[in-house]
Design a protein around this motif. Structure first.
Motif, short mmCIF file in Angstrom:
data_model
loop_
_atom_site.label_atom_id
_atom_site.label_comp_id
_atom_site.label_asym_id
_atom_site.label_seq_id
_atom_site.Cartn_x
_atom_site.Cartn_y
_atom_site.Cartn_z
N THR A 25 0.86 -1.18 0.00
CA THR A 25 0.00 0.00 0.00
C THR A 25 0.89 1.23 0.00
O THR A 25 1.83 1.33 0.78
N VAL A 26 0.58 2.15 -0.91
CA VAL A 26 1.40 3.34 -1.14
C VAL A 26 0.53 4.59 -1.04
O VAL A 26 -0.58 4.62 -1.57
N THR A 27 1.04 5.60 -0.36
CA THR A 27 0.39 6.91 -0.33
C THR A 27 1.13 7.80 -1.32
O THR A 27 2.36 7.84 -1.32
N SER A 28 0.35 8.48 -2.18
CA SER A 28 0.98 9.25 -3.25
C SER A 28 0.09 10.39 -3.71
O SER A 28 -1.14 10.29 -3.64
N SER A 29 0.72 11.44 -4.23
CA SER A 29 -0.04 12.57 -4.78
C SER A 29 -0.77 12.20 -6.07
O SER A 29 -1.71 12.90 -6.46
N PRO A 32 -5.28 10.09 -6.58
CA PRO A 32 -6.61 10.49 -7.07
C PRO A 32 -6.79 10.30 -8.58
O PRO A 32 -7.92 10.24 -9.07
N GLU A 33 -5.70 10.22 -9.32
CA GLU A 33 -5.78 10.06 -10.78
C GLU A 33 -5.73 8.59 -11.21
O GLU A 33 -5.87 8.30 -12.40
N LEU A 34 -5.53 7.68 -10.27
CA LEU A 34 -5.40 6.26 -10.61
C LEU A 34 -6.76 5.58 -10.69
O LEU A 34 -7.74 6.05 -10.13
N LYS A 35 -6.77 4.44 -11.37
CA LYS A 35 -7.96 3.60 -11.49
C LYS A 35 -7.55 2.16 -11.21
O LYS A 35 -6.39 1.78 -11.44
N ILE A 36 -8.51 1.38 -10.75
CA ILE A 36 -8.27 -0.05 -10.56
C ILE A 36 -7.87 -0.65 -11.91
O ILE A 36 -8.39 -0.26 -12.95
N ASP A 37 -6.92 -1.57 -11.91
CA ASP A 37 -6.38 -2.26 -13.10
C ASP A 37 -5.34 -1.44 -13.86
O ASP A 37 -4.82 -1.89 -14.87
N ILE A 52 -8.04 1.20 -4.15
CA ILE A 52 -7.77 2.61 -3.90
C ILE A 52 -8.59 3.03 -2.68
O ILE A 52 -9.79 2.71 -2.59
N ASN A 53 -7.94 3.74 -1.76
CA ASN A 53 -8.62 4.19 -0.56
C ASN A 53 -8.07 5.57 -0.18
O ASN A 53 -6.97 5.66 0.36
N GLY A 54 -8.81 6.61 -0.51
CA GLY A 54 -8.36 7.98 -0.22
C GLY A 54 -7.11 8.31 -1.01
O GLY A 54 -7.10 8.20 -2.24
N ASP A 55 -6.02 8.69 -0.31
CA ASP A 55 -4.77 9.01 -1.01
C ASP A 55 -3.81 7.84 -1.07
O ASP A 55 -2.64 7.99 -1.39
N SER A 56 -4.33 6.63 -0.77
CA SER A 56 -3.52 5.41 -0.83
C SER A 56 -4.08 4.42 -1.84
O SER A 56 -5.28 4.41 -2.10
#
Length: 196
Positions: A25-29, A32-37, A52-56
């Motif tokens: 699990t990674v927290t990153s800026s 919010p722009e990522l999608k599953i897969d 995806i969970n919040g900023d992680s």
């Protein structure tokens, strides 16, 4: 497909083993722009976003990946290089990077030189991977140019911007890094071996 131009750093916030898999699990800026897969390179290793969970977000590395990369050495709280897959039609600023790590190497020296840094690495030559002077190499996902190439060693010069904005600033002598050799060089090397 990636370029080896690191977008941002992520922080490993949780590591969870499940059988031979490692969930990271990674927290990153960029979360919010990522999608599953979606594919994201983590220290140069292409992994699929599974949650995806919040900023992680979470990705999974299988045993094969853990055996060939440095991901099995990750600790909670460390930073990692991140790059999302390249956008077709955009500039290719680095070089063609697949996100498929060939092997690891050990950092065997770090030298500060007039504001820049020379990092030297040693790798196991039995895998038949090669570097060439002024050729491309990917170290922990960072696209770089080889200097001082030899049979199983090479160096790279790191400018201050790269040093400050990637995990290069965490390296010490003995640090294990991921290597992805230039894809064109790998094909040439394979063809030459077949001919001999």
């Amino acid at each position: 497909m990636f370029t080896g131009i690191i977008e941002t750093l992520g922080k490993v916030t949780k590591l969870h083993n499940e059988d031979t898999n490692l969930h990271i699990t990674v927290t990153s800026s960029i979360t919010p722009e990522l999608k599953i897969d979606q594919s994201v390179a983590h220290n140069g290793v292409c992994l699929t976003v599974i949650a995806i969970n919040g900023d992680s977000y979470t990705v999974t590395a299988i045993d094969e990946t853990l055996q060939k990369t440095n991901l099995g050495f990750l600790k909670e709280g460390v930073s990692i290089n991140l790059e999302r897959a390249m956008v077709l039609g955009a500039r290719l600023d680095g070089h063609i990077v697949q996100g498929h790590v060939d092997q690891t190497a050990i950092c065997n020296s770090i030298e500060e030189r007039d504001g820049s840094f020379i990092f030297s690495f040693e790798y196991d030559a039995s895998y038949n991977n090669v570097t060439i002077e002024k050729g491309s190499i990917t170290i922990d996902g960072t696209s770089l140019t080889v200097i001082n190439s030899d049979k199983n060693t090479f160096s790279v010069a790191i400018i201050p911007y790269t040093y400050e904005n990637t995990v290069f600033n965490t390296y010490k002598t003995g640090t294990i890094v991921n290597l992805e050799f230039d894809v064109i060089g790998k094909y040439v090397s394979k063809l030459m071996a077949i001919r001999n």
